[in-house]
Design a protein around this motif. Structure first.
Motif, PDB file in Angstrom:
ATOM      1  N   TYR A  12      10.179  18.532   0.544  1.00 32.20           N
ATOM      2  CA  TYR A  12      11.209  17.549   0.190  1.00 32.20           C
ATOM      3  C   TYR A  12      12.483  18.211  -0.326  1.00 32.20           C
ATOM      4  O   TYR A  12      13.534  17.566  -0.404  1.00 32.20           O
ATOM      5  CB  TYR A  12      10.690  16.601  -0.894  1.00 32.20           C
ATOM      6  CG  TYR A  12       9.732  15.544  -0.388  1.00 32.20           C
ATOM      7  CD1 TYR A  12      10.115  14.619   0.577  1.00 32.20           C
ATOM      8  CD2 TYR A  12       8.443  15.457  -0.898  1.00 32.20           C
ATOM      9  CE1 TYR A  12       9.248  13.644   1.033  1.00 32.20           C
ATOM     10  CE2 TYR A  12       7.559  14.490  -0.449  1.00 32.20           C
ATOM     11  CZ  TYR A  12       7.964  13.583   0.520  1.00 32.20           C
ATOM     12  OH  TYR A  12       7.100  12.617   0.967  1.00 32.20           O
ATOM     13  N   LEU A  37      14.681  16.763  -4.979  1.00 33.82           N
ATOM     14  CA  LEU A  37      14.415  15.326  -4.879  1.00 33.82           C
ATOM     15  C   LEU A  37      14.442  14.660  -6.241  1.00 33.82           C
ATOM     16  O   LEU A  37      14.340  15.311  -7.281  1.00 33.82           O
ATOM     17  CB  LEU A  37      13.073  15.057  -4.196  1.00 33.82           C
ATOM     18  CG  LEU A  37      11.800  15.002  -5.061  1.00 33.82           C
ATOM     19  CD1 LEU A  37      10.693  14.281  -4.325  1.00 33.82           C
ATOM     20  CD2 LEU A  37      11.374  16.378  -5.494  1.00 33.82           C
ATOM     21  N   ALA A  72      15.082  12.559  -1.094  1.00 34.92           N
ATOM     22  CA  ALA A  72      14.755  13.967  -0.818  1.00 34.92           C
ATOM     23  C   ALA A  72      15.877  14.684  -0.069  1.00 34.92           C
ATOM     24  O   ALA A  72      16.789  14.060   0.490  1.00 34.92           O
ATOM     25  CB  ALA A  72      13.461  14.047  -0.028  1.00 34.92           C
ATOM     26  N   HIS A  73      15.740  16.050  -0.061  1.00 32.65           N
ATOM     27  CA  HIS A  73      16.658  16.973   0.642  1.00 32.65           C
ATOM     28  C   HIS A  73      18.060  16.972   0.040  1.00 32.65           C
ATOM     29  O   HIS A  73      19.058  17.245   0.726  1.00 32.65           O
ATOM     30  CB  HIS A  73      16.739  16.648   2.137  1.00 32.65           C
ATOM     31  CG  HIS A  73      15.401  16.558   2.804  1.00 32.65           C
ATOM     32  ND1 HIS A  73      14.493  17.596   2.798  1.00 32.65           N
ATOM     33  CD2 HIS A  73      14.811  15.529   3.480  1.00 32.65           C
ATOM     34  CE1 HIS A  73      13.402  17.228   3.452  1.00 32.65           C
ATOM     35  NE2 HIS A  73      13.563  15.966   3.869  1.00 32.65           N
ATOM     36  N   HIS A 123      16.529  11.726   2.923  1.00 32.50           N
ATOM     37  CA  HIS A 123      15.252  11.070   3.264  1.00 32.50           C
ATOM     38  C   HIS A 123      14.912  10.145   2.097  1.00 32.50           C
ATOM     39  O   HIS A 123      14.777  10.584   0.958  1.00 32.50           O
ATOM     40  CB  HIS A 123      14.145  12.111   3.454  1.00 32.50           C
ATOM     41  CG  HIS A 123      12.789  11.483   3.653  1.00 32.50           C
ATOM     42  ND1 HIS A 123      12.399  10.939   4.859  1.00 32.50           N
ATOM     43  CD2 HIS A 123      11.750  11.308   2.794  1.00 32.50           C
ATOM     44  CE1 HIS A 123      11.166  10.459   4.736  1.00 32.50           C
ATOM     45  NE2 HIS A 123      10.760  10.674   3.485  1.00 32.50           N
ATOM     46  N   ASP A 126      13.170  15.376   9.178  1.00 32.35           N
ATOM     47  CA  ASP A 126      12.362  16.130   8.208  1.00 32.35           C
ATOM     48  C   ASP A 126      10.888  15.964   8.475  1.00 32.35           C
ATOM     49  O   ASP A 126      10.477  15.145   9.301  1.00 32.35           O
ATOM     50  CB  ASP A 126      12.691  15.707   6.773  1.00 32.35           C
ATOM     51  CG  ASP A 126      12.692  14.206   6.593  1.00 32.35           C
ATOM     52  OD1 ASP A 126      11.878  13.534   7.243  1.00 32.35           O
ATOM     53  OD2 ASP A 126      13.522  13.709   5.814  1.00 32.35           O
TER      54      ASP A 126
END
Length: 322
Positions: A231, A234, A248-249, A282, A322
């Motif tokens: 992830y 995050l 995330a990311h 995400h 992802d």
């Protein structure tokens, strides 16, 4: 017996007995008294029924007015009961229904009074039935008002709780439409771009430039802010009511673990960290520990037509970022 006395009548040459004047007077007196008493009784009856004293006339007028006012009061009470009945109907079918409260049964709202007859003291009154009717209707109205007041108190509490819950629901997009490059991938089975396997994509990917602001989608408390495997950077927010959101990311986080946030607060910025093939966010929503499709919670950001387009696009992508 005394001797009778006679009087000689020269014309008829006869003797007539002389009557006792005292006896005659007594008889006359008795006759006079009887006649007087009779006319007195008749006169008294006539005058008593036709000519009351001023005080009696005043009391009679007050009594008549009192009866009229009681009848008027009873009518107003019944009108108030009708109005209250309409409020009760709206309360059960609109207010309590909207806030998912059980309706109050009719037998509870209209329940009478058990035990001792509280109106027995009016039984012997001239207008006892009228007074009893008014008193009973007022008591029933008061009880109905108490029940309705308590119901509205429950509705107010539920409304405040509902408002709080709505503020905590994840109900906006985490990336503003104006900053989106595209909606890259939606919820469902997708081909992972790096692992090259079909894998459940438990969220939605929002493609945007690095550094694009990411917003908290509902009020809550930051459960985690840091780096977590694939992830990358995050943030996880616990919104209560069984809801959590995951972002995330990120390029970087703007919040710390344990921090309270409001819907619309910037919690970080779009990046390309972790297992990612390009700058994007995400985003996941979890309800009671299970992932759900985030696209169904964007109701504050899009119109029905925009939602259909958004849903179609999210399902067209076969490969996630992802």
């Amino acid at each position: 017996m005394g001797e009778k006395k006679y009087k000689y009548n020269a014309q008829t040459t006869t003797l007539k007995p002389i009557k006792n004047k005292g006896l005659r007077k007594i008889r006359n007196l008795i006759a006079f008294l009887i006649v007087t008493a009779f006319f007195g009784i008749i006169s008294g009856f006539i005058f008593s029924s036709k000519f009351n004293t001023p005080e009696e006339n005043t009391l009679a007028a007050e009594l008549k007015e009192m009866k009229f006012q009681y009848e008027l009061l009873n009518k107003k009470v019944k009108q108030s009961q009708e109005v209250l009945s309409q409020i009760e109907n709206r309360d059960n079918n609109i207010y309590r229904s909207y806030f998912e409260l059980d309706p109050i049964p009719e037998d509870v709202r209209k329940a009478g009074f058990g035990g001792v007859n509280r109106y027995s003291k009016f039984t012997d009154w001239t207008y006892g039935d009228l007074v009893t009717d008014v008193a009973k209707n007022i008591d029933i109205l008061n009880k109905q008002m108490v029940i309705q007041s308590k119901s509205l108190d429950e509705v107010v509490i539920s409304a405040k709780e509902k408002d709080k819950m709505l503020r905590h629901l994840p109900a906006i997009q985490p990336v503003a439409n104006k900053d989106l490059t595209r909606l890259a991938s939606g919820f469902g089975m997708r081909m992972h771009p790096i692992l090259k396997i079909s894998k459940m994509h438990a969220g939605t990917d929002f493609s945007a430039h690095v550094g694009t602001p990411i917003y908290a989608t509902g009020d809550g408390k930051v459960k985690l802010s840091g780096r977590e495997g694939g992830y990358g950077n995050l943030v996880i927010i616990n919104h209560g009511y069984g809801f959590e959101t995951l972002y995330a990311h990120m390029q970087k986080s703007n919040v710390r673990t344990g921090q309270s946030v409001k819907r619309g607060d910037i919690i970080g910025y779009v990046g390309n960290t972790g297992l990612s093939t390009g700058p994007h966010l995400h985003y996941e929503i979890h309800k009671d520990g299970k992932p759900i499709d985030p696209v169904t919670y964007f109701y504050q950001d899009v119109s029905p037509d925009e939602f259909k387009i958004l849903l179609d696009k999210s399902q067209q992508m076969s490969v996630s970022l992802d």
